[in-house]
Every structure is written in structure tokens, then in C-alpha cells.
Design an enzyme around this catalytic site. Structure first.
Site, PDB file in Angstrom:
ATOM      1  N   SER A  96     -12.240   3.314  -1.300  1.00 30.22           N
ATOM      2  CA  SER A  96     -11.916   4.466  -2.151  1.00 30.22           C
ATOM      3  C   SER A  96     -11.508   4.045  -3.557  1.00 30.22           C
ATOM      4  O   SER A  96     -11.576   4.845  -4.482  1.00 30.22           O
ATOM      5  CB  SER A  96     -10.800   5.307  -1.514  1.00 30.22           C
ATOM      6  OG  SER A  96      -9.622   4.533  -1.360  1.00 30.22           O
ATOM      7  N   VAL A  97     -11.078   2.791  -3.712  1.00 36.86           N
ATOM      8  CA  VAL A  97     -10.727   2.286  -5.045  1.00 36.86           C
ATOM      9  C   VAL A  97     -11.698   1.146  -5.361  1.00 36.86           C
ATOM     10  O   VAL A  97     -11.757   0.150  -4.620  1.00 36.86           O
ATOM     11  CB  VAL A  97      -9.267   1.774  -5.098  1.00 36.86           C
ATOM     12  CG1 VAL A  97      -8.952   1.247  -6.500  1.00 36.86           C
ATOM     13  CG2 VAL A  97      -8.286   2.884  -4.719  1.00 36.86           C
ATOM     14  N   HIS A 115     -10.288  -5.410  -3.214  1.00 36.53           N
ATOM     15  CA  HIS A 115      -8.945  -5.640  -2.657  1.00 36.53           C
ATOM     16  C   HIS A 115      -9.063  -6.070  -1.204  1.00 36.53           C
ATOM     17  O   HIS A 115      -9.951  -5.628  -0.478  1.00 36.53           O
ATOM     18  CB  HIS A 115      -8.057  -4.408  -2.790  1.00 36.53           C
ATOM     19  CG  HIS A 115      -8.684  -3.125  -2.327  1.00 36.53           C
ATOM     20  ND1 HIS A 115      -9.610  -2.451  -3.081  1.00 36.53           N
ATOM     21  CD2 HIS A 115      -8.513  -2.404  -1.202  1.00 36.53           C
ATOM     22  CE1 HIS A 115      -9.988  -1.363  -2.441  1.00 36.53           C
ATOM     23  NE2 HIS A 115      -9.352  -1.310  -1.284  1.00 36.53           N
ATOM     24  N   ASN A 118     -12.976  -3.350   2.570  1.00 36.46           N
ATOM     25  CA  ASN A 118     -13.935  -2.254   2.645  1.00 36.46           C
ATOM     26  C   ASN A 118     -14.880  -2.388   1.460  1.00 36.46           C
ATOM     27  O   ASN A 118     -14.436  -2.404   0.310  1.00 36.46           O
ATOM     28  CB  ASN A 118     -13.207  -0.907   2.609  1.00 36.46           C
ATOM     29  CG  ASN A 118     -12.341  -0.688   3.842  1.00 36.46           C
ATOM     30  OD1 ASN A 118     -12.723  -1.068   4.941  1.00 36.46           O
ATOM     31  ND2 ASN A 118     -11.183  -0.077   3.670  1.00 36.46           N
ATOM     32  N   ASP A 162       0.846  -1.193   0.000  1.00 38.49           N
ATOM     33  CA  ASP A 162       0.000   0.000   0.000  1.00 38.49           C
ATOM     34  C   ASP A 162       0.885   1.248   0.000  1.00 38.49           C
ATOM     35  O   ASP A 162       1.890   1.318   0.702  1.00 38.49           O
ATOM     36  CB  ASP A 162      -0.922  -0.008   1.232  1.00 38.49           C
ATOM     37  CG  ASP A 162      -2.075   0.961   1.081  1.00 38.49           C
ATOM     38  OD1 ASP A 162      -3.217   0.489   0.955  1.00 38.49           O
ATOM     39  OD2 ASP A 162      -1.837   2.188   1.092  1.00 38.49           O
TER      40      ASP A 162
HETATM   41  P1  AMP Z   1      -9.749   1.322   0.232  1.00 40.07           P
HETATM   42  O1  AMP Z   1      -9.856   2.657   0.933  1.00 40.07           O
HETATM   43  O2  AMP Z   1     -10.171   0.147   1.025  1.00 40.07           O
HETATM   44  O3  AMP Z   1     -10.425   1.390  -1.128  1.00 40.07           O
HETATM   45  O4  AMP Z   1      -8.197   1.092  -0.017  1.00 40.07           O
HETATM   46  C1  AMP Z   1      -7.508   1.646  -1.083  1.00 40.07           C
HETATM   47  C2  AMP Z   1      -6.057   1.606  -0.710  1.00 40.07           C
HETATM   48  O5  AMP Z   1      -5.297   1.802  -1.880  1.00 40.07           O
HETATM   49  C3  AMP Z   1      -5.608   2.681   0.288  1.00 40.07           C
HETATM   50  O6  AMP Z   1      -5.094   2.050   1.453  1.00 40.07           O
HETATM   51  C4  AMP Z   1      -4.565   3.475  -0.486  1.00 40.07           C
HETATM   52  O7  AMP Z   1      -3.501   3.904   0.331  1.00 40.07           O
HETATM   53  C5  AMP Z   1      -4.113   2.457  -1.520  1.00 40.07           C
HETATM   54  N1  AMP Z   1      -3.561   3.020  -2.733  1.00 40.07           N
HETATM   55  C6  AMP Z   1      -4.038   4.037  -3.462  1.00 40.07           C
HETATM   56  N2  AMP Z   1      -3.264   4.253  -4.546  1.00 40.07           N
HETATM   57  C7  AMP Z   1      -2.270   3.347  -4.497  1.00 40.07           C
HETATM   58  C8  AMP Z   1      -1.146   3.045  -5.325  1.00 40.07           C
HETATM   59  N3  AMP Z   1      -0.885   3.744  -6.451  1.00 40.07           N
HETATM   60  N4  AMP Z   1      -0.326   2.040  -4.960  1.00 40.07           N
HETATM   61  C9  AMP Z   1      -0.564   1.339  -3.831  1.00 40.07           C
HETATM   62  N5  AMP Z   1      -1.618   1.557  -3.013  1.00 40.07           N
HETATM   63  C10 AMP Z   1      -2.452   2.557  -3.338  1.00 40.07           C
END
Ligand code: AMP
Length: 113
Positions: free
Chosen positions: A94-95, A99, A86, A30
Site C-alpha cells: 500500500s506504500v 519496506h 509486499n 508500524d
Molecule cells: P504495505 O501494505 O506492505 O505497503 O505496508 C505498509 C505499512 O505501513 C502498513 O502496515 C501500515 O500500517 C504502515 N503505515 C502506514 N502509515 C504509517 C505511518 N504513518 N507510520 C507507521 N506505519 C505506517
């Protein structure tokens, strides 16, 4: 499904610190770690959320969990780690590419925030 940051990592369009890769999934560190070990395990299949998985994804979901455990062991945190999925913005997603967070290397409290 729209192209997400994580599909760009799968396609090598943006860099990531990849720790594991196989025919079904990818795992990378991460970018904003919340623990000494913080790794994300993602399926190659672009499922936006766990809620979008179906019974056809049963083997894939099992593979993600078993792979997460193998990575935790390889990272030296096999005895104590936390997995988080999540699902949905209100849960902190957020993504929108499914995951599994692997967190370890420190103590955790319960309930999570
Ligand atoms: P979530 O909030 O559960 O969707 O987790 C998304 C995660 O992706 C967060 O912990 C971010 O820090 C991580 N993240 C976002 N962009 C990147 C990236 N380019 N490389 C690695 N992790 C990322």
C-alpha cells in the site's frame, strides 16, 4: 519517484516511532501493528518496490535484512520472527517505498492470507 508517506518520515515531515537509523536505512514501529512487535525497515533510497531494485542495490538489500535481524534481536524476538516484503498492490503493498515488515511476539500460521 513521487513523495510517499515514508519519504516524509525520512525527512521528518511526519512523526514516527523510530527504533533504528543509519546512513542507509530507517526503522520505525508500524502504526497499525499486526503483532506485538511490528516494525518497518526502509531504505533511505526511494525504491518503490523490491522489483525496482537492481544488482547495484545488492549491498543495500543485504543491509536491510541484516538490520532487520539486529532489530529483532534487540526487540527480544530474535528466535522467532517473520519478515515480509509486499511487492505490488495485489500482494498487499500500500506504500510504494520499499519496506521490510518485521513481525514477532506471537505465533504465525502458514500459508499467509
Ligand atoms: P504495505 O501494505 O506492505 O505497503 O505496508 C505498509 C505499512 O505501513 C502498513 O502496515 C501500515 O500500517 C504502515 N503505515 C502506514 N502509515 C504509517 C505511518 N504513518 N507510520 C507507521 N506505519 C505506517
Amino acid at each position: 519517484m513521487a513523495d510517499t508517506l515514508f519519504s516524509k518520515i525520512i525527512n521528518r515531515e511526519i512523526p514516527a516511532n523510530i527504533v533504528h537509523e543509519d546512513d542507509l536505512c530507517l526503522a520505525f514501529r508500524d502504526i497499525n501493528p499486526q503483532a506485538p512487535v511490528h516494525i518497518l525497515v526502509i531504505p533511505r533510497k526511494p525504491l518503490p518496490r523490491l522489483a525496482d531494485a537492481t544488482s547495484a542495490d545488492r549491498d543495500l538489500l543485504g543491509h536491510l535484512l541484516l538490520t532487520a535481524n539486529r532489530i529483532a534481536v534487540a526487540e527480544g524476538i530474535g528466535d522467532a520472527y517473520r519478515l515480509i516484503v509486499n511487492n505490488g498492490a495485489d500482494a498487499g503493498q500500500s506504500v510504494f517505498h520499499l519496506h521490510v515488515h518485521i513481525l514477532g511476539g506471537r505465533s504465525f500460521t502458514w500459508p499467509p492470507g
